[in-house]
Design a protein around this motif. Structure first.
Motif, PDB file in Angstrom:
ATOM      1  N   LEU A   3      30.602  34.905  39.646  1.00 37.16           N
ATOM      2  CA  LEU A   3      30.902  33.545  39.211  1.00 37.16           C
ATOM      3  C   LEU A   3      30.645  32.641  40.415  1.00 37.16           C
ATOM      4  CD1 LEU A   3      34.174  34.156  37.155  1.00 37.16           C
ATOM      5  CD2 LEU A   3      31.804  34.190  36.394  1.00 37.16           C
ATOM      6  N   VAL A   4      29.363  32.456  40.701  1.00 38.08           N
ATOM      7  CA  VAL A   4      28.931  31.661  41.841  1.00 38.08           C
ATOM      8  C   VAL A   4      27.851  30.694  41.368  1.00 38.08           C
ATOM      9  CG1 VAL A   4      29.474  33.474  43.527  1.00 38.08           C
ATOM     10  CG2 VAL A   4      27.175  33.333  42.562  1.00 38.08           C
ATOM     11  N   ASP A   5      27.640  29.668  42.142  1.00 40.71           N
ATOM     12  CA  ASP A   5      26.583  28.706  41.860  1.00 40.71           C
ATOM     13  C   ASP A   5      25.232  29.426  41.881  1.00 40.71           C
ATOM     14  OD1 ASP A   5      24.474  26.614  42.943  1.00 40.71           O
ATOM     15  OD2 ASP A   5      26.106  25.482  42.000  1.00 40.71           O
ATOM     16  N   ASP A   6      24.326  29.027  41.011  1.00 37.84           N
ATOM     17  CA  ASP A   6      23.007  29.663  40.944  1.00 37.84           C
ATOM     18  C   ASP A   6      22.282  29.635  42.288  1.00 37.84           C
ATOM     19  OD1 ASP A   6      23.400  30.277  38.295  1.00 37.84           O
ATOM     20  OD2 ASP A   6      22.221  28.599  37.520  1.00 37.84           O
ATOM     21  N   ARG A   7      22.545  28.606  43.112  1.00 42.55           N
ATOM     22  CA  ARG A   7      21.895  28.521  44.427  1.00 42.55           C
ATOM     23  C   ARG A   7      22.384  29.615  45.373  1.00 42.55           C
ATOM     24  NH1 ARG A   7      23.368  22.382  45.259  1.00 42.55           N
ATOM     25  NH2 ARG A   7      25.195  23.330  44.334  1.00 42.55           N
ATOM     26  N   ALA A   8      23.522  30.239  45.064  1.00 40.56           N
ATOM     27  CA  ALA A   8      24.054  31.318  45.903  1.00 40.56           C
ATOM     28  C   ALA A   8      23.551  32.692  45.465  1.00 40.56           C
ATOM     29  CB  ALA A   8      25.582  31.302  45.874  1.00 40.56           C
ATOM     30  N   LEU A   9      22.917  32.780  44.332  1.00 42.81           N
ATOM     31  CA  LEU A   9      22.467  34.080  43.817  1.00 42.81           C
ATOM     32  C   LEU A   9      21.529  34.832  44.759  1.00 42.81           C
ATOM     33  CD1 LEU A   9      22.091  33.351  39.998  1.00 42.81           C
ATOM     34  CD2 LEU A   9      23.900  34.649  41.178  1.00 42.81           C
ATOM     35  N   LYS A  13      21.103  39.227  46.181  1.00 43.25           N
ATOM     36  CA  LYS A  13      19.898  39.932  45.737  1.00 43.25           C
ATOM     37  C   LYS A  13      20.088  41.440  45.915  1.00 43.25           C
ATOM     38  CE  LYS A  13      14.934  40.089  46.256  1.00 43.25           C
ATOM     39  NZ  LYS A  13      13.770  39.588  46.953  1.00 43.25           N
ATOM     40  N   GLY A  14      19.722  42.175  44.891  1.00 46.12           N
ATOM     41  CA  GLY A  14      19.818  43.629  44.938  1.00 46.12           C
ATOM     42  C   GLY A  14      21.127  44.175  44.390  1.00 46.12           C
ATOM     43  N   ILE A  15      22.071  43.308  44.110  1.00 41.69           N
ATOM     44  CA  ILE A  15      23.348  43.763  43.551  1.00 41.69           C
ATOM     45  C   ILE A  15      23.225  43.808  42.036  1.00 41.69           C
ATOM     46  CG2 ILE A  15      25.787  43.195  43.227  1.00 41.69           C
ATOM     47  CD1 ILE A  15      25.791  42.096  46.050  1.00 41.69           C
ATOM     48  N   GLN A  16      23.515  44.951  41.480  1.00 41.36           N
ATOM     49  CA  GLN A  16      23.447  45.175  40.043  1.00 41.36           C
ATOM     50  C   GLN A  16      24.599  44.429  39.362  1.00 41.36           C
ATOM     51  OE1 GLN A  16      24.868  46.254  36.743  1.00 41.36           O
ATOM     52  NE2 GLN A  16      25.670  47.902  37.992  1.00 41.36           N
ATOM     53  N   THR A  17      24.292  43.629  38.356  1.00 42.91           N
ATOM     54  CA  THR A  17      25.333  42.845  37.681  1.00 42.91           C
ATOM     55  C   THR A  17      25.436  43.136  36.182  1.00 42.91           C
ATOM     56  OG1 THR A  17      23.780  41.011  37.347  1.00 42.91           O
ATOM     57  CG2 THR A  17      25.157  40.935  39.333  1.00 42.91           C
ATOM     58  N   SER A  18      24.625  44.060  35.682  1.00 40.46           N
ATOM     59  CA  SER A  18      24.653  44.320  34.237  1.00 40.46           C
ATOM     60  C   SER A  18      25.911  45.063  33.791  1.00 40.46           C
ATOM     61  CB  SER A  18      23.397  45.084  33.805  1.00 40.46           C
ATOM     62  OG  SER A  18      23.358  46.343  34.449  1.00 40.46           O
ATOM     63  N   ASP A  19      26.528  45.836  34.680  1.00 35.34           N
ATOM     64  CA  ASP A  19      27.750  46.568  34.370  1.00 35.34           C
ATOM     65  C   ASP A  19      28.730  46.334  35.532  1.00 35.34           C
ATOM     66  OD1 ASP A  19      29.571  48.246  33.120  1.00 35.34           O
ATOM     67  OD2 ASP A  19      28.696  50.068  33.992  1.00 35.34           O
ATOM     68  N   PRO A  20      29.319  45.140  35.598  1.00 41.11           N
ATOM     69  CA  PRO A  20      30.101  44.756  36.786  1.00 41.11           C
ATOM     70  C   PRO A  20      31.347  45.606  37.001  1.00 41.11           C
ATOM     71  CG  PRO A  20      30.310  43.086  35.077  1.00 41.11           C
ATOM     72  CD  PRO A  20      29.309  44.093  34.591  1.00 41.11           C
ATOM     73  N   GLN A  35      35.441  31.603  27.858  1.00 42.18           N
ATOM     74  CA  GLN A  35      34.797  32.880  27.551  1.00 42.18           C
ATOM     75  C   GLN A  35      34.491  33.671  28.830  1.00 42.18           C
ATOM     76  OE1 GLN A  35      33.919  29.958  26.180  1.00 42.18           O
ATOM     77  NE2 GLN A  35      34.402  30.283  24.019  1.00 42.18           N
ATOM     78  N   ILE A  36      33.950  33.025  29.828  1.00 36.17           N
ATOM     79  CA  ILE A  36      33.600  33.714  31.072  1.00 36.17           C
ATOM     80  C   ILE A  36      34.865  34.147  31.805  1.00 36.17           C
ATOM     81  CG2 ILE A  36      32.560  33.416  33.364  1.00 36.17           C
ATOM     82  CD1 ILE A  36      30.457  33.736  31.251  1.00 36.17           C
ATOM     83  N   LEU A  37      35.839  33.244  31.919  1.00 38.86           N
ATOM     84  CA  LEU A  37      37.082  33.606  32.611  1.00 38.86           C
ATOM     85  C   LEU A  37      37.815  34.726  31.885  1.00 38.86           C
ATOM     86  CD1 LEU A  37      38.288  30.083  33.748  1.00 38.86           C
ATOM     87  CD2 LEU A  37      37.419  31.926  35.191  1.00 38.86           C
ATOM     88  N   ASN A  38      37.719  34.767  30.585  1.00 38.49           N
ATOM     89  CA  ASN A  38      38.355  35.843  29.830  1.00 38.49           C
ATOM     90  C   ASN A  38      37.650  37.176  30.080  1.00 38.49           C
ATOM     91  OD1 ASN A  38      40.641  36.303  28.123  1.00 38.49           O
ATOM     92  ND2 ASN A  38      39.176  36.911  26.532  1.00 38.49           N
ATOM     93  N   GLN A  39      36.330  37.160  30.236  1.00 30.23           N
ATOM     94  CA  GLN A  39      35.604  38.380  30.606  1.00 30.23           C
ATOM     95  C   GLN A  39      36.070  38.870  31.975  1.00 30.23           C
ATOM     96  OE1 GLN A  39      31.408  37.559  30.498  1.00 30.23           O
ATOM     97  NE2 GLN A  39      31.340  37.404  28.263  1.00 30.23           N
ATOM     98  N   PHE A  41      38.951  38.235  33.364  1.00 28.70           N
ATOM     99  CA  PHE A  41      40.323  38.687  33.145  1.00 28.70           C
ATOM    100  C   PHE A  41      40.344  40.140  32.675  1.00 28.70           C
ATOM    101  CE2 PHE A  41      43.485  39.093  29.646  1.00 28.70           C
ATOM    102  CZ  PHE A  41      44.645  39.127  30.405  1.00 28.70           C
ATOM    103  N   ARG A  42      39.505  40.466  31.716  1.00 34.93           N
ATOM    104  CA  ARG A  42      39.471  41.822  31.169  1.00 34.93           C
ATOM    105  C   ARG A  42      38.971  42.838  32.196  1.00 34.93           C
ATOM    106  NH1 ARG A  42      37.306  40.220  25.125  1.00 34.93           N
ATOM    107  NH2 ARG A  42      39.288  39.306  24.438  1.00 34.93           N
ATOM    108  N   LEU A  43      37.983  42.450  32.996  1.00 32.42           N
ATOM    109  CA  LEU A  43      37.519  43.347  34.061  1.00 32.42           C
ATOM    110  C   LEU A  43      38.635  43.633  35.057  1.00 32.42           C
ATOM    111  CD1 LEU A  43      33.942  42.053  34.978  1.00 32.42           C
ATOM    112  CD2 LEU A  43      34.559  44.377  34.307  1.00 32.42           C
ATOM    113  N   LEU A  44      39.378  42.598  35.408  1.00 24.15           N
ATOM    114  CA  LEU A  44      40.479  42.764  36.353  1.00 24.15           C
ATOM    115  C   LEU A  44      41.574  43.648  35.774  1.00 24.15           C
ATOM    116  CD1 LEU A  44      40.617  39.101  37.683  1.00 24.15           C
ATOM    117  CD2 LEU A  44      39.672  41.101  38.858  1.00 24.15           C
ATOM    118  N   LEU A  45      41.851  43.489  34.498  1.00 26.23           N
ATOM    119  CA  LEU A  45      42.844  44.349  33.846  1.00 26.23           C
ATOM    120  C   LEU A  45      42.407  45.817  33.869  1.00 26.23           C
ATOM    121  CD1 LEU A  45      44.019  42.326  30.713  1.00 26.23           C
ATOM    122  CD2 LEU A  45      45.274  42.745  32.849  1.00 26.23           C
ATOM    123  N   ASP A  46      41.101  46.043  33.840  1.00 25.82           N
ATOM    124  CA  ASP A  46      40.571  47.409  33.901  1.00 25.82           C
ATOM    125  C   ASP A  46      40.508  47.950  35.324  1.00 25.82           C
ATOM    126  OD1 ASP A  46      40.304  47.588  31.156  1.00 25.82           O
ATOM    127  OD2 ASP A  46      38.177  47.012  31.151  1.00 25.82           O
ATOM    128  N   GLY A  47      40.986  47.174  36.297  1.00 24.07           N
ATOM    129  CA  GLY A  47      41.063  47.665  37.666  1.00 24.07           C
ATOM    130  C   GLY A  47      40.024  47.124  38.637  1.00 24.07           C
TER     131      GLY A  47
END
Length: 169
Positions: A3-9, A13-20, A35-39, A41-47
């Protein structure tokens, strides 16, 4: 999950983001919606760990002050009963890392900034001299100096942390 500005992407580089497996938050207003913050939230709940580039409460834009990433990081911390790892200002490690390799100790360095809490206060917490400049965010909430040298502001909790701040005109 970045969750960063596109200019920071490019920095990621090289970090896989499809399965965070972690949530990284920077200044990215376009990502701070339910919607994004809830995603996240759920990742954090999963550890997944929560990593904050910084926890600035607000920042200056052309049209005035705007919410920084801090309120969103704090909301996720609260909702998941976790604590973010903060890697930027005002954390001590940020200032010490900036000095690493320079050959200087914190007591020999100066931080110049327009934010009492994150710039000046963060520097002072590691023993650096903090200089508050009357530009940027400083101008938007117009603090005033009293004769005792303490700074007072109309924004609650934005005071410099101690009387050792030096002032630039």
């Amino acid at each position: 999950m970045l969750l960063v500005d596109d200019r920071a992407l490019p920095d990621f580089k090289g970090i896989q983001t499809s399965d965070p497996n972690a949530v990284v938050i920077g200044l990215a207003p376009e990502h701070f919606h339910y919607q994004i913050l809830n995603q996240a939230f759920r990742l954090l709940l999963d550890g997944a760990p929560l990593i904050a580039i910084h926890k600035a409460r607000y920042y200056k834009r052309k049209d005035g002050l705007a919410l920084g990433p801090g309120p969103f990081v704090t909301a996720l911390e609260y909702a998941t009963d976790t604590k973010a790892t903060v890697v930027g200002k005002p954390e001590k490690t940020f200032f010490l890392e900036a000095l690493r390799g320079t050959g200087y100790e914190p007591e020999e360095a100066v931080m110049i900034g327009d934010d009492c809490r994150d710039d000046v206060g963060g520097a002072q917490n590691v023993g650096m001299l903090g200089i508050l400049v009357k530009t940027g965010m400083y101008l938007l909430h117009k603090p005033s100096l009293k004769q005792d040298g303490k700074i007072h502001s109309s924004l609650k909790n934005s005071l410099c942390r101690n009387d050792k701040a030096h002032w630039a005109l």
